[in-house]
Motif scaffolding. Structure first.
Motif, mmCIF file in Angstrom:
data_model
loop_
_atom_site.group_PDB
_atom_site.id
_atom_site.type_symbol
_atom_site.label_atom_id
_atom_site.label_comp_id
_atom_site.label_asym_id
_atom_site.label_seq_id
_atom_site.Cartn_x
_atom_site.Cartn_y
_atom_site.Cartn_z
ATOM 1 N N PHE A 195 7.289 -7.415 -15.720
ATOM 2 C CA PHE A 195 7.832 -6.488 -14.635
ATOM 3 C C PHE A 195 7.295 -5.363 -14.378
ATOM 4 O O PHE A 195 7.119 -4.858 -13.058
ATOM 5 N N THR A 196 6.495 -4.481 -15.408
ATOM 6 C CA THR A 196 6.186 -3.312 -15.184
ATOM 7 C C THR A 196 4.710 -3.519 -14.151
ATOM 8 O O THR A 196 4.453 -2.721 -13.377
ATOM 9 N N ILE A 197 3.918 -4.510 -14.463
ATOM 10 C CA ILE A 197 2.661 -4.982 -13.580
ATOM 11 C C ILE A 197 3.043 -5.225 -12.229
ATOM 12 O O ILE A 197 2.665 -4.736 -11.263
ATOM 13 N N LEU A 198 4.093 -5.870 -11.793
ATOM 14 C CA LEU A 198 4.538 -6.415 -10.667
ATOM 15 C C LEU A 198 5.077 -5.106 -10.016
ATOM 16 O O LEU A 198 4.787 -5.072 -8.769
ATOM 17 N N ALA A 199 5.800 -4.194 -10.584
ATOM 18 C CA ALA A 199 6.582 -3.210 -9.979
ATOM 19 C C ALA A 199 5.483 -2.059 -9.519
ATOM 20 O O ALA A 199 5.589 -1.730 -8.583
ATOM 21 N N VAL A 200 4.253 -2.026 -10.439
ATOM 22 C CA VAL A 200 3.580 -1.185 -9.985
ATOM 23 C C VAL A 200 2.459 -1.696 -8.687
ATOM 24 O O VAL A 200 2.222 -0.958 -7.879
ATOM 25 N N MET A 201 2.429 -2.965 -8.864
ATOM 26 C CA MET A 201 1.692 -3.714 -7.564
ATOM 27 C C MET A 201 2.502 -3.321 -6.313
ATOM 28 O O MET A 201 1.857 -3.043 -5.306
ATOM 29 N N ILE A 202 3.607 -3.415 -6.495
ATOM 30 C CA ILE A 202 4.423 -3.127 -5.269
ATOM 31 C C ILE A 202 4.654 -2.340 -4.822
ATOM 32 O O ILE A 202 4.241 -2.051 -3.628
ATOM 33 N N ARG A 203 4.512 -0.958 -5.620
ATOM 34 C CA ARG A 203 4.432 0.260 -5.259
ATOM 35 C C ARG A 203 3.325 0.675 -4.402
ATOM 36 O O ARG A 203 2.880 1.537 -3.643
ATOM 37 N N MET A 204 2.112 -0.091 -4.814
ATOM 38 C CA MET A 204 0.917 -0.050 -4.344
ATOM 39 C C MET A 204 0.573 -0.875 -3.025
ATOM 40 O O MET A 204 -0.528 -0.951 -2.500
ATOM 41 N N GLY A 205 1.765 -1.419 -2.555
ATOM 42 C CA GLY A 205 1.343 -1.976 -1.213
ATOM 43 C C GLY A 205 1.105 -3.666 -1.405
ATOM 44 O O GLY A 205 1.093 -4.294 -0.475
ATOM 45 N N ALA A 206 1.681 -4.182 -2.719
ATOM 46 C CA ALA A 206 1.277 -5.595 -2.658
ATOM 47 C C ALA A 206 2.095 -6.583 -1.817
ATOM 48 O O ALA A 206 1.612 -7.771 -1.365
ATOM 49 N N LEU A 207 3.350 -6.109 -1.624
ATOM 50 C CA LEU A 207 4.133 -7.042 -0.558
ATOM 51 C C LEU A 207 3.557 -7.266 0.906
ATOM 52 O O LEU A 207 3.995 -8.015 1.660
ATOM 53 N N LYS A 208 2.819 -6.268 1.129
ATOM 54 C CA LYS A 208 2.010 -6.313 2.440
ATOM 55 C C LYS A 208 1.011 -7.409 2.541
ATOM 56 O O LYS A 208 0.507 -7.793 3.638
#
Length: 284
Positions: free
Chosen positions: A196-209
């Protein structure tokens, strides 16, 4: 009992009992995982900054999708357990396939059920498949964490025998006299908190784009976490160890590592279209 070995804190597997009706911790874990995942998914959708604009999925569509993915998890998880872990037994006792309250769910089957739900819902509702997959897998570790905690409470899927000097080695009530690794807690940490932490950090860094990046990362990192956990987990008794000391969980996870890595590379390089053919990337 060996020195420093911890006695398993026996829990009642039934969380709530009202007359003849009983709700088990495992059922509550599923319910809580779905509800908390739904809440987190809505928060992601409402945050336009994470998507670089309006999210490609509406809140109403996510609300409708919850039922679809719930069905996918249950049907896929049970089907996977029947096919991958105990097929001879269920061939002889087909009626027990439907007795879900006795336990028996497979993550890998549940994941395939989720994939089917994502594809079907996305096609039917003109939603980008990869973005819906990103949201679904972003919230997945919540359910995985709660599910492993429920495994621990139920004293099931315990670990392999451990060195008695290991401070947190436990003697499980149905695991014999040997101190064992509390592998359910290892997996709760790896598959739940760490993932969860890995994915949450990635999301905050713009991964959903980058459609597909969270999906691929979930597949890869979950598989690696599961393989790691399997080194400490006692194999299912009806299967035991397979070729070269491998377990069924390891074998089912290896293709996930490969598939996830391919998806990550393609998403990072922008090989996936921003708009899935036949879909409207923006909100209706």
């Amino acid at each position: 009992m060996p020195f420093l070995t911890i006695a398993f804190p026996v829990f009642n597997p039934i969380a709530i009992s009202i007359g003849p009706f009983a709700i088990r911790w495992y059922a509550l874990a599923y319910i809580a995982g779905i509800v908390l995942g739904w809440i987190y998914a809505r928060a992601l959708i409402k945050n336009d900054k994470l998507w670089g604009g309006p999210a490609p999925i509406t809140l109403l569509q996510m609300d409708d999708f919850i039922l679809w993915v719930t069905i996918g998890i249950i049907l896929g998880g049970r089907t996977g357990y029947v096919l991958f872990y105990n097929l001879p037994f269920f061939i002889q006792n087909p009626a027990e396939i439907f007795e879900l309250w006795k336990g028996g769910m497979s993550f890998h089957g549940g994941f395939l059920g989720c994939v089917a739900a994502v594809i079907w819902f996305a096609r039917k509702n003109d939603v980008p498949i990869l973005s819906l997959g990103d949201i679904t897998t972003a919230v997945g570790p919540i359910g995985l964490f709660l599910g492993r905690i429920a495994n621990f409470i139920n004293s099931e899927l315990w670990g392999r025998p451990a060195d008695p000097s290991l401070p947190w080695a436990m003697v499980f009530p149905n695991g014999g006299p040997l101190p064992r690794h509390p592998s359910q807690l290892y997996e709760a940490g790896l598959e739940g908190i760490v993932l969860f932490t890995i994915l949450a950090v990635m999301i905050r860094m713009g991964a959903l784009k980058r459609p597909g990046l969270i999906l691929g990362s979930f597949i890869t990192f979950y598989a690696l976490a599961r393989i790691t956990g399997e080194f400490f987990r006692e194999p299912d008794p009806q299967l035991g160890f397979l070729w070269g000391g491998l377990t069924m969980g390891m074998l089912l996870s290896v293709p996930m590592v490969i598939a996830g890595a391919i998806i990550i590379v393609m998403a990072w390089r922008g090989k996936f279209p921003k708009h899935v053919p036949g879909s409207d990337q923006g909100r209706p």
